[in-house]
Design a protein around this motif. Structure first.
Motif, PDB file in Angstrom:
ATOM      1  N   ASN A  69      -1.296   1.753  -2.031  1.00 43.64           N
ATOM      2  CA  ASN A  69       0.100   2.059  -2.343  1.00 43.64           C
ATOM      3  C   ASN A  69       0.812   0.984  -3.163  1.00 43.64           C
ATOM      4  O   ASN A  69       1.460   1.314  -4.141  1.00 43.64           O
ATOM      5  CB  ASN A  69       0.859   2.346  -1.056  1.00 43.64           C
ATOM      6  N   PRO A  70       0.740  -0.304  -2.787  1.00 41.29           N
ATOM      7  CA  PRO A  70       1.427  -1.316  -3.602  1.00 41.29           C
ATOM      8  C   PRO A  70       0.887  -1.382  -5.029  1.00 41.29           C
ATOM      9  O   PRO A  70       1.638  -1.564  -5.971  1.00 41.29           O
ATOM     10  CB  PRO A  70       1.165  -2.626  -2.875  1.00 41.29           C
ATOM     11  N   LEU A  71      -0.412  -1.214  -5.179  1.00 39.65           N
ATOM     12  CA  LEU A  71      -0.990  -1.236  -6.518  1.00 39.65           C
ATOM     13  C   LEU A  71      -0.563  -0.004  -7.310  1.00 39.65           C
ATOM     14  O   LEU A  71      -0.322  -0.097  -8.514  1.00 39.65           O
ATOM     15  CB  LEU A  71      -2.511  -1.334  -6.457  1.00 39.65           C
ATOM     16  N   ARG A  72      -0.461   1.114  -6.643  1.00 40.77           N
ATOM     17  CA  ARG A  72      -0.021   2.332  -7.323  1.00 40.77           C
ATOM     18  C   ARG A  72       1.392   2.139  -7.875  1.00 40.77           C
ATOM     19  O   ARG A  72       1.689   2.499  -9.004  1.00 40.77           O
ATOM     20  CB  ARG A  72      -0.069   3.517  -6.366  1.00 40.77           C
TER      21      ARG A  72
ATOM     22  N   ASP B 225     -11.447   0.019  -7.436  1.00 40.25           N
ATOM     23  CA  ASP B 225     -11.585  -1.356  -6.965  1.00 40.25           C
ATOM     24  C   ASP B 225     -10.264  -2.111  -7.158  1.00 40.25           C
ATOM     25  O   ASP B 225      -9.766  -2.217  -8.276  1.00 40.25           O
ATOM     26  CB  ASP B 225     -12.699  -2.050  -7.746  1.00 40.25           C
ATOM     27  N   PRO B 226      -9.671  -2.618  -6.063  1.00 40.01           N
ATOM     28  CA  PRO B 226      -8.375  -3.311  -6.177  1.00 40.01           C
ATOM     29  C   PRO B 226      -8.396  -4.508  -7.126  1.00 40.01           C
ATOM     30  O   PRO B 226      -7.421  -4.753  -7.831  1.00 40.01           O
ATOM     31  CB  PRO B 226      -8.074  -3.764  -4.749  1.00 40.01           C
ATOM     32  N   GLU B 227      -9.500  -5.244  -7.160  1.00 38.05           N
ATOM     33  CA  GLU B 227      -9.581  -6.399  -8.067  1.00 38.05           C
ATOM     34  C   GLU B 227      -9.572  -5.956  -9.524  1.00 38.05           C
ATOM     35  O   GLU B 227      -8.925  -6.571 -10.363  1.00 38.05           O
ATOM     36  CB  GLU B 227     -10.836  -7.228  -7.764  1.00 38.05           C
ATOM     37  N   LYS B 228     -10.295  -4.900  -9.810  1.00 38.05           N
ATOM     38  CA  LYS B 228     -10.320  -4.369 -11.179  1.00 38.05           C
ATOM     39  C   LYS B 228      -8.933  -3.843 -11.565  1.00 38.05           C
ATOM     40  O   LYS B 228      -8.484  -4.040 -12.697  1.00 38.05           O
ATOM     41  CB  LYS B 228     -11.379  -3.261 -11.289  1.00 38.05           C
TER      42      LYS B 228
ATOM     43  N   ASN C 295      -8.652   4.715 -17.534  1.00 37.55           N
ATOM     44  CA  ASN C 295      -8.877   3.899 -16.336  1.00 37.55           C
ATOM     45  C   ASN C 295      -8.366   4.557 -15.058  1.00 37.55           C
ATOM     46  O   ASN C 295      -8.200   3.888 -14.042  1.00 37.55           O
ATOM     47  CB  ASN C 295      -8.204   2.534 -16.517  1.00 37.55           C
ATOM     48  N   LYS C 296      -8.131   5.844 -15.091  1.00 34.15           N
ATOM     49  CA  LYS C 296      -7.547   6.514 -13.918  1.00 34.15           C
ATOM     50  C   LYS C 296      -8.478   6.565 -12.715  1.00 34.15           C
ATOM     51  O   LYS C 296      -8.014   6.685 -11.586  1.00 34.15           O
ATOM     52  CB  LYS C 296      -7.083   7.927 -14.276  1.00 34.15           C
ATOM     53  N   ASP C 297      -9.782   6.467 -12.934  1.00 34.06           N
ATOM     54  CA  ASP C 297     -10.733   6.563 -11.831  1.00 34.06           C
ATOM     55  C   ASP C 297     -11.109   5.214 -11.219  1.00 34.06           C
ATOM     56  O   ASP C 297     -11.952   5.156 -10.335  1.00 34.06           O
ATOM     57  CB  ASP C 297     -12.001   7.282 -12.308  1.00 34.06           C
ATOM     58  N   VAL C 298     -10.490   4.148 -11.667  1.00 33.23           N
ATOM     59  CA  VAL C 298     -10.783   2.822 -11.133  1.00 33.23           C
ATOM     60  C   VAL C 298     -10.208   2.723  -9.720  1.00 33.23           C
ATOM     61  O   VAL C 298      -9.025   2.960  -9.500  1.00 33.23           O
ATOM     62  CB  VAL C 298     -10.191   1.720 -12.043  1.00 33.23           C
TER      63      VAL C 298
END
Length: 88
Positions: free
Chosen positions: A3-6, A46-49, A41-44
């Motif tokens: 959620n925060p990354l989104r 991995d949080p680091e990526k 890049n919508k299917d990434v």
């Protein structure tokens, strides 16, 4: 995507879309390229990526801001300094 990354990704997209309004090649050109980059890049998952991609997007924001400042500087310079040089 967490959620925060989104939320960060959406904010990044909105900021880039806003900055694209003044892009030299036009708003439509910028919007199409931006959409293609985000869809690529919508299917990434991995949080680091995702964080790396966000950092890259923030770098693009800084580059766009520098481009706009340079364009404004050149316009101001033409208005106020070219006339003085032509008269001398």
């Amino acid at each position: 995507m967490a959620n925060p990354l989104r939320r960060e990704v959406l904010n990044l997209y909105k900021n880039l879309l806003y900055l694209g309004r003044e892009y030299p090649k036009g708003t439509d050109y910028f919007r199409n390229r931006l959409k293609a980059a985000f869809l690529k890049n919508k299917d990434v998952k991995d949080p680091e990526k995702v964080k790396q991609l966000i950092a890259r997007g923030e770098f693009v924001i800084k580059e766009l801001e520098a481009l706009y400042y340079l364009r404004k500087y050149r316009a101001m310079k033409q208005r106020y300094y070219d006339d003085d040089e032509k008269n001398n």
